[in-house]
Design an enzyme around this catalytic site. Sequence first.
Site, PDB file in Angstrom:
ATOM      1  N   HIS A 179      29.354 -12.700 -16.036  1.00 54.93           N
ATOM      2  CA  HIS A 179      28.598 -13.546 -15.117  1.00 54.93           C
ATOM      3  C   HIS A 179      29.244 -13.635 -13.738  1.00 54.93           C
ATOM      4  O   HIS A 179      28.624 -14.126 -12.795  1.00 54.93           O
ATOM      5  CB  HIS A 179      28.399 -14.951 -15.708  1.00 54.93           C
ATOM      6  CG  HIS A 179      29.600 -15.835 -15.669  1.00 54.93           C
ATOM      7  ND1 HIS A 179      30.422 -16.031 -16.753  1.00 54.93           N
ATOM      8  CD2 HIS A 179      30.126 -16.594 -14.679  1.00 54.93           C
ATOM      9  CE1 HIS A 179      31.392 -16.870 -16.434  1.00 54.93           C
ATOM     10  NE2 HIS A 179      31.230 -17.227 -15.174  1.00 54.93           N
ATOM     11  N   ASP A 209      29.471 -11.802 -22.351  1.00 54.05           N
ATOM     12  CA  ASP A 209      30.043 -12.220 -21.073  1.00 54.05           C
ATOM     13  C   ASP A 209      31.321 -11.458 -20.733  1.00 54.05           C
ATOM     14  O   ASP A 209      32.218 -11.972 -20.072  1.00 54.05           O
ATOM     15  CB  ASP A 209      30.310 -13.727 -21.060  1.00 54.05           C
ATOM     16  CG  ASP A 209      30.397 -14.287 -19.640  1.00 54.05           C
ATOM     17  OD1 ASP A 209      29.877 -13.640 -18.715  1.00 54.05           O
ATOM     18  OD2 ASP A 209      30.996 -15.362 -19.460  1.00 54.05           O
ATOM     19  N   SER A 284      36.924 -18.471 -14.630  1.00 55.06           N
ATOM     20  CA  SER A 284      36.160 -17.502 -15.421  1.00 55.06           C
ATOM     21  C   SER A 284      36.735 -16.104 -15.264  1.00 55.06           C
ATOM     22  O   SER A 284      36.913 -15.607 -14.153  1.00 55.06           O
ATOM     23  CB  SER A 284      34.693 -17.502 -14.979  1.00 55.06           C
ATOM     24  OG  SER A 284      34.074 -18.727 -15.275  1.00 55.06           O
TER      25      SER A 284
END
Length: 471
Positions: A179, A209, A284
Amino acid sequence: MDENTNPYGYESIPPAPEPEALMPPAPIAPPTAAAPPPYGYGQYAYYPPPPQPATQAPVPEKPKRRAGLVIFSIFMALAVVVGVFVGIGAWRFMRGREPGAPANDDSRLTLADTPTQPAAPAPDGALTPVQVHDKLKDSNVSVQLYSGRGVDRMTGEGSGVILHEDSKDTFTYILTCAHVINKNDRVSVELADGRAFDATIIGFDNRTDVGLLSIRATGLHGAEFGDSDKLQVGEAVYAIGNPGGVEFKGSFTGGMVSAIERPITSSYKMQTIQHTAPINPGNSGGALVNAFGQVIGMNSQKIVDTQYEGMGFAIPSKVVQEIVNSLIANNGYVPGRPKLGIKYLPVSRSQRGMLVARINSLPSGSLIIAEIDEDSDIAGTQVRVNDIITHVGGEPLNKADVLLTVIEKGKVGDVLELTIARVNAADYSVESFTVKVKLVEDKGSSTAPAEEETQPWWSNEDPYGGFPWDW
């Protein structure tokens, strides 16, 4: 007869002397205010003294200001004030000293020798937090996205982990989240030492992801990966990454494993490691590390809500290993993965979407189509961006994961029947129709720009900042 003879036979009296000393009679002057009339006449007149002219009382002379005296007085007042304060301070000092304390103490605070090396590892090989950080700090990188349209403009930031070099030793692989890099923007990687490199997107898998980059550099410090299947609840873990971006690059936090194989649903249902190591936007793609300094997960998400605290989620290293190896071997995608080829937004995440669903009695799990991939079978139908999917195979989408489950259980080439509702933005009424589409192989996102120039009717309620979920 003698002139001195008294004819009357009496003894003669000598004549009175001439009044030579007597002043002649003063002439009588007319009376005036300054000279009042005399009392009597002739030589017996009496003149009172003329009245004296009235005079004012003398004005006392003002004393001259003595500047020197004033300055001296001020100086003396200040001296008194200073003396009072000095006296109070001395009194407090003497009061605080114990009897017999030296008046002039020449002792000083000193610092003890501090070891420059951390303590030795535990017998089982576990490292101290300092050693864990030292082992991983050079493997953490910053992932930066730029628009690449005209003047470069940064559009996002995340974290990454250095993996290993390719078989020809010409470039190095970088692990990050799908993402972070699936927005078709130019990507740059900044190392811990500040060097920056343009990155190539090898591929990404939205279902797990996991994303993979490469940079043309060698000799970098790759991270060591451990087996996430051997984790235990309560085990200490650490997170390293870039919360907030480059400004806080290399932040290191600690926590513990809260749950193993925790299922969460974002764009797909995933099995994750739930932990308490603090992470924030920008983490992330960063590493989740065990006490041996091994990467056992990749931080992906956290629950952001005032009612939750300390709930972060990481993709297990076993999943990362499988997807990375597949991306390398299959030119950037995981073969055999079916997808519908859209980006979507649940109506429950939009106030306008909820209003449309209530007015038209649409299922609460209906999905707003935000984007359609070029390789999606939907692209050749009458379905448009901003339409709403309400049913699949005649089953209402009472939950947002109904369509997700159908796709996960399907395979490439399966045909789905979708019920679509088209919204009239003027009064929020809808017109429904059905369409049949095939699932295609997920080879990464290839989203085409939306044809419509106007803002979608739900856009100002989009809580995802313009990045809805993929299917």
